[in-house]
Motif scaffolding. Structure first.
Motif, PDB file in Angstrom:
ATOM      1  N   VAL A 144       0.875  -1.185   0.000  1.00  0.00           N
ATOM      2  CA  VAL A 144       0.000   0.000   0.000  1.00  0.00           C
ATOM      3  C   VAL A 144       0.900   1.220   0.000  1.00  0.00           C
ATOM      4  N   ASP A 194      -6.652   9.624   6.160  1.00  0.00           N
ATOM      5  CA  ASP A 194      -7.080   8.271   5.820  1.00  0.00           C
ATOM      6  C   ASP A 194      -6.855   7.329   7.002  1.00  0.00           C
ATOM      7  N   PHE A 222      -6.182   3.205   7.909  1.00  0.00           N
ATOM      8  CA  PHE A 222      -5.826   1.879   7.414  1.00  0.00           C
ATOM      9  C   PHE A 222      -5.893   0.932   8.613  1.00  0.00           C
ATOM     10  N   LEU A 259      -5.407  -4.255   8.524  1.00  0.00           N
ATOM     11  CA  LEU A 259      -4.884  -4.811   7.285  1.00  0.00           C
ATOM     12  C   LEU A 259      -3.871  -5.905   7.611  1.00  0.00           C
ATOM     13  N   LEU A 298       3.266  -1.212   4.005  1.00  0.00           N
ATOM     14  CA  LEU A 298       2.548   0.060   3.888  1.00  0.00           C
ATOM     15  C   LEU A 298       3.547   1.192   3.994  1.00  0.00           C
ATOM     16  N   VAL A 355      -2.677   4.495  10.929  1.00  0.00           N
ATOM     17  CA  VAL A 355      -2.495   3.069  10.635  1.00  0.00           C
ATOM     18  C   VAL A 355      -2.780   2.338  11.941  1.00  0.00           C
ATOM     19  N   THR A 410      -2.748  -2.954  12.508  1.00  0.00           N
ATOM     20  CA  THR A 410      -2.384  -3.553  11.224  1.00  0.00           C
ATOM     21  C   THR A 410      -1.102  -4.362  11.366  1.00  0.00           C
TER      22      THR A 410
END
Length: 433
Positions: free
Chosen positions: A153, A160, A162, A165, A175, A185, A188
């Motif tokens: 990614v 955003d 994330f 994941l 990422l 993030v 993840t």
């Protein structure tokens, strides 16, 4: 009067999240279908084309295989993407791309044969939320040794999220935040990433997570993340000119051929590399924060300042079984080495023998207090089990490792740095009793 009320109600509904649409995508779907649960679409691209701010797209479980990029390689050194997310949501109505509850959609880019660098998912949109997706296989081509890494990614957006994941077996970072601010993030995992065909050596560039952002983009946070078995570093903040926070995150076994302890000479092998500007002194470096995190069994350093030009904050971290647990090597204005960092309430187990902190601002850490720690101070000191399944909400698993016992020498031995704690004073390390 009735018509006016109807118009007002329609306008209110259009602006309200409760009126947002829900769509579905499945590997066996069709982009000519209705996008309903009974008749799902097939592609991410079509879902993005239709989705509007506030909408949610549910991805059903299964494999979404990609064999070519959205554009052709302009040169063998160019970069292309399997998926490009370029439609933004808003602050009150993000666009959500979520795994269907209880299912795992797998986005597999290993079949892409584009002869340049590959971004599995390229995110240039703002206010979008990816959740529950598995992303794997972003490739390099074996006969193209002109480039560094590809990416699972690749992010150049703002605000955003994330979340949850699973990023693995990419030929580059799982990422990577190239630019943009206020990205989160969350919970993840990034693991078993390895770049065998990188121009400056196999394993040189496959980090678990990276953030190399320019100035003016603050607010990027990694929280509740795990990085393991990556060929380069677990977390890498080199050349980041905006502050980044890494918190409640774990990093182990970097710098080896993934799944082994076979050293890769080009792989850096640090758990959390928290700064640096390619070994140069810069006057506009920024302060990053690393707190409540764990680094162990990394080839080189657990926590590493990486020639940063100013003191970084390391609070409430735990390190063990690294070649160097805490390495605060910085750089002075004349380019010479100097040890910089503000270290408080950290724990190096079993003792402070594997440290490079002389000259840094180090106080109230286990080595400063000369604690004689043993396995009896903790519920467990195991180096296994850290990859246990996450809790149902996606947060880190409840594991016993390095949680202090009631009689532990680390209990109440810290100092108040403005972070939550129990008891008379903070405990040392990443876990508060």
């Amino acid at each position: 009067m009735y018509l006016s009320r109807c118009i007002a109600a329609a306008v209110a509904c259009a602006a309200a999240p409760a009126c947002a649409a829900t769509y579905y995508v499945a590997p066996a779907g069709s982009d000519t279908a209705a996008g309903t649960e009974a008749a799902p679409w097939q592609s991410f691209a079509h879902a993005q084309a239709v989705a509007q701010p506030g909408d949610t797209v549910w991805f059903r479980g299964g494999r979404y295989a990609y064999t070519r990029a959205t554009t052709s390689c302009a040169s063998r050194r160019a970069a292309v993407a399997g998926i490009v997310l370029d439609k933004s949501g808003t602050a009150t109505q993000p666009i959500r791309y979520w795994a269907y509850p209880g299912e795992t959609p797998v986005f597999d880019f290993a079949g892409m044969k584009d002869d340049c660098r590959v971004k599995g998912i390229e995110v240039v949109a703002d206010w979008i939320h990816l959740k529950g997706l598995e992303i794997t296989g972003a490739p390099q081509q074996p006969d193209n040794r002109l480039n560094h890494e590809s990416w699972g990614v690749w992010v150049n957006g703002n605000h955003d999220v994330f979340e949850r994941l699973d990023l693995h077996h990419n030929m580059g970072p799982g990422l990577f935040i190239k630019d943009g601010g206020w990205n989160l993030v969350l919970n993840t995992d990034s693991h078993h990433n390895y770049d065998p065909y990188t121009s400056n050596g196999a394993g040189q560039s496959a980090d678990g997570f990276g953030a190399h952002i320019s100035a003016g983009h603050p607010g990027n946070v990694f929280r509740g993340c795990r990085a393991w078995d990556n060929s380069d570093d677990g977390f890498d903040l080199i050349n980041a000119y905006s502050p980044v926070t890494i918190e409640q995150s774990w990093a182990w076994q970097q710098g080896y051929l993934p799944g082994t302890h076979t050293s890769l000479p080009a792989g850096n092998g640090n758990g959390i590399k928290a700064g640096g500007y390619s070994g140069r002194y810069v006057p506009n470096g920024v302060k990053h924060v690393v707190r409540f995190s764990v680094a162990f069994d990394n080839k080189v350093s657990g926590f590493y300042a990486n020639h940063h030009p100013l003191a970084l904050d390391f609070f409430h971290n735990t390190a063990f079984r690294n070649a160097v647990d805490f390495n605060m090597l910085g750089i002075a204005p004349d380019g010479g080495p100097v040890y910089l960092g503000t270290l408080r309430n950290n724990l190096a187990y079993p003792d402070g023998a594997r440290l490079k902190v002389a000259g840094a601002d180090s106080a109230a850490n286990s080595w400063d207090l000369h604690l004689a720690l043993s396995a009896a101070d903790f519920d467990s000191v195991a180096a296994t089990g850290w990859d246990a399944p996450r809790k149902p909400d996606g947060s880190l698993p409840d594991v016993p490792m390095f949680h202090p016992t009631a009689a532990s020498a680390v209990v109440d031995k810290g100092v108040d740095v403005g972070l939550p704690y129990h008891g008379k004073a903070p405990d040392l390390g990443a876990f508060e009793r």
